[in-house]
Design an enzyme around this catalytic site. Structure first.
Site, PDB file in Angstrom:
ATOM      1  N   CYS B  87       0.830  -1.205   0.000  1.00 42.91           N
ATOM      2  CA  CYS B  87       0.000   0.000   0.000  1.00 42.91           C
ATOM      3  C   CYS B  87       0.866   1.258   0.000  1.00 42.91           C
ATOM      4  O   CYS B  87       1.464   1.596  -1.009  1.00 42.91           O
ATOM      5  CB  CYS B  87      -0.984  -0.043   1.182  1.00 42.91           C
ATOM      6  SG  CYS B  87      -2.338   1.142   1.008  1.00 42.91           S
ATOM      7  N   HIS B 196      -3.473  -5.673   1.343  1.00 38.07           N
ATOM      8  CA  HIS B 196      -2.683  -5.871   2.568  1.00 38.07           C
ATOM      9  C   HIS B 196      -2.577  -7.329   2.989  1.00 38.07           C
ATOM     10  O   HIS B 196      -3.406  -7.796   3.783  1.00 38.07           O
ATOM     11  CB  HIS B 196      -3.329  -5.079   3.709  1.00 38.07           C
ATOM     12  CG  HIS B 196      -3.167  -3.608   3.589  1.00 38.07           C
ATOM     13  ND1 HIS B 196      -2.188  -2.905   4.249  1.00 38.07           N
ATOM     14  CD2 HIS B 196      -3.840  -2.699   2.850  1.00 38.07           C
ATOM     15  CE1 HIS B 196      -2.271  -1.621   3.951  1.00 38.07           C
ATOM     16  NE2 HIS B 196      -3.276  -1.466   3.101  1.00 38.07           N
ATOM     17  N   GLU B 198      -0.648  -8.588   5.138  1.00 42.03           N
ATOM     18  CA  GLU B 198      -0.383  -8.693   6.592  1.00 42.03           C
ATOM     19  C   GLU B 198      -1.670  -8.683   7.415  1.00 42.03           C
ATOM     20  O   GLU B 198      -1.660  -9.006   8.594  1.00 42.03           O
ATOM     21  CB  GLU B 198       0.576  -7.578   7.049  1.00 42.03           C
ATOM     22  CG  GLU B 198      -0.042  -6.211   7.289  1.00 42.03           C
ATOM     23  CD  GLU B 198      -0.340  -5.431   6.011  1.00 42.03           C
ATOM     24  OE1 GLU B 198      -0.329  -6.031   4.923  1.00 42.03           O
ATOM     25  OE2 GLU B 198      -0.616  -4.221   6.114  1.00 42.03           O
TER      26      GLU B 198
END
Lengths: 88, 227
Positions: B87, B196, B198
């Site tokens: 991002c 994302h 994560e």
């Protein structure tokens, strides 16, 4: 002292949704006949000392590396002389 | 030896701790890196996390690109250090010219937050080897400036060289050209993507899927194999 103005605009081929949003609001406000709006950024740099070729070259470099992203944006650099005591 | 993966914290980084957690869950050691330090603490790879570094005040990622840590990172990335930009990290990588093109405001002007379907186009990078080419995954996406643009020649080059790593499926959430969600550099060590991974490493949170974990296991395997 002088003012150097750096104008940054998205390249013509890059979609500018902000400009389009402004343009779409115009008829509602009674402004007709404006077929396109593009929105840019203006940086006003107050420069100490004379704006000679060397100073302008530095500002050009600053604009090219930092103020504008030349992958997507064009920029212009122009000097605005400030007359002492001429402030409105 | 445990692989050490650095995570840079810029002022305005939001997902640095989630990224550290994902690295730990994958079995590597996360190492916190500070934007003001030139030192990368001899890490084996670096992740630039999501957020709004330096407030994105000039352009997304533009100011962080000139932080002391980036000076060292740019040099080492060019020498082969694996770097993942998520991002805002992706935005920083384009501003640093480690990846081609640029990121612009979403075409609809809104911040978007959704569970995004993606296709893995390239499973040959340092960060994607634990996926299969063509695999479809879901990971969260949240951004304001996620519209990837590049000139036609660059886009053609990316396609021809297999450097489009991820593509948006079903919905293009931000007007990205050719539905591009993530790309890699020519060497395959630098990868950037808008969604994302994560945030999709534990079944308990998010969509309940762990489709993001292979990013971190991929790099771990690569580092262990190299040591």
């Amino acid at each position: 002292m002088a003012r150097v103005v750096v104008d940054v605009m998205l390249k013509p081929e890059i979609l500018d949704p902000q400009g389009q949003a402004v343009q779409r609001a115009l008829p509602r406000l009674g402004f007709d006949g404006i077929s396109d709006v593009r929105q840019g950024k203006r940086f006003e740099l107050e420069v100490d000392g004379p704006v000679d070729d060397a100073a302008l070259a530095r500002i050009h470099e600053l604009a090219e590396t930092f103020l504008a992203n030349t992958v997507i944006e064009n920029f212009t650099v122009k000097v605005e002389e400030l007359a002492v005591g001429a402030e409105k | 030896m445990t692989a050490r993966i650095g995570v840079v914290t810029f002022p305005g980084s939001l997902d640095d701790r989630d990224t550290q957690r994902a690295i730990r869950l994958a079995g590597a050691e996360p190492v916190a890196l500070w934007h003001k330090d030139k030192d990368l603490k001899q890490v084996d790879a670096v992740v630039l996390p999501g957020g709004f570094s330096y407030g994105d005040y000039l352009r997304a990622g533009a100011i962080s690109r000139f932080s002391p840590v980036m000076e060292t990172l740019i040099e080492q990335a060019k020498a082969g250090l694996p770097v993942l930009g998520i991002c805002n990290g992706f935005q920083v990588l384009t501003e640093a010219h480690l990846l081609p093109g640029a990121m612009l405001g979403n075409d609809h002007l809104h911040f978007i937050c959704r569970d995004q379907k993606l296709r893995v186009e390239n499973a040959g990078t340092a960060w994607t080897s634990d996926y299969a080419a063509g695999q479809e995954i879901h990971i969260p996406l949240k951004n304001m400036d996620g519209r990837y643009v590049a000139d036609e020649r660059t886009l053609d080059e990316l396609e021809a060289e297999g450097r489009v790593v991820f593509r948006y499926l079903d919905v293009n959430p931000n007007g990205s050209l050719r539905d591009i969600a993530g790309i890699t550099n020519a060497a395959g060590n630098v990868v950037g993507l808008m969604p994302h991974p994560e945030h999709a490493v534990e079944p308990l949170v998010g969509s309940g899927r762990t489709d993001g974990l292979p990013f971190f296991t991929s790099i771990l395997k690569k580092l262990v194999a190299a040591s």
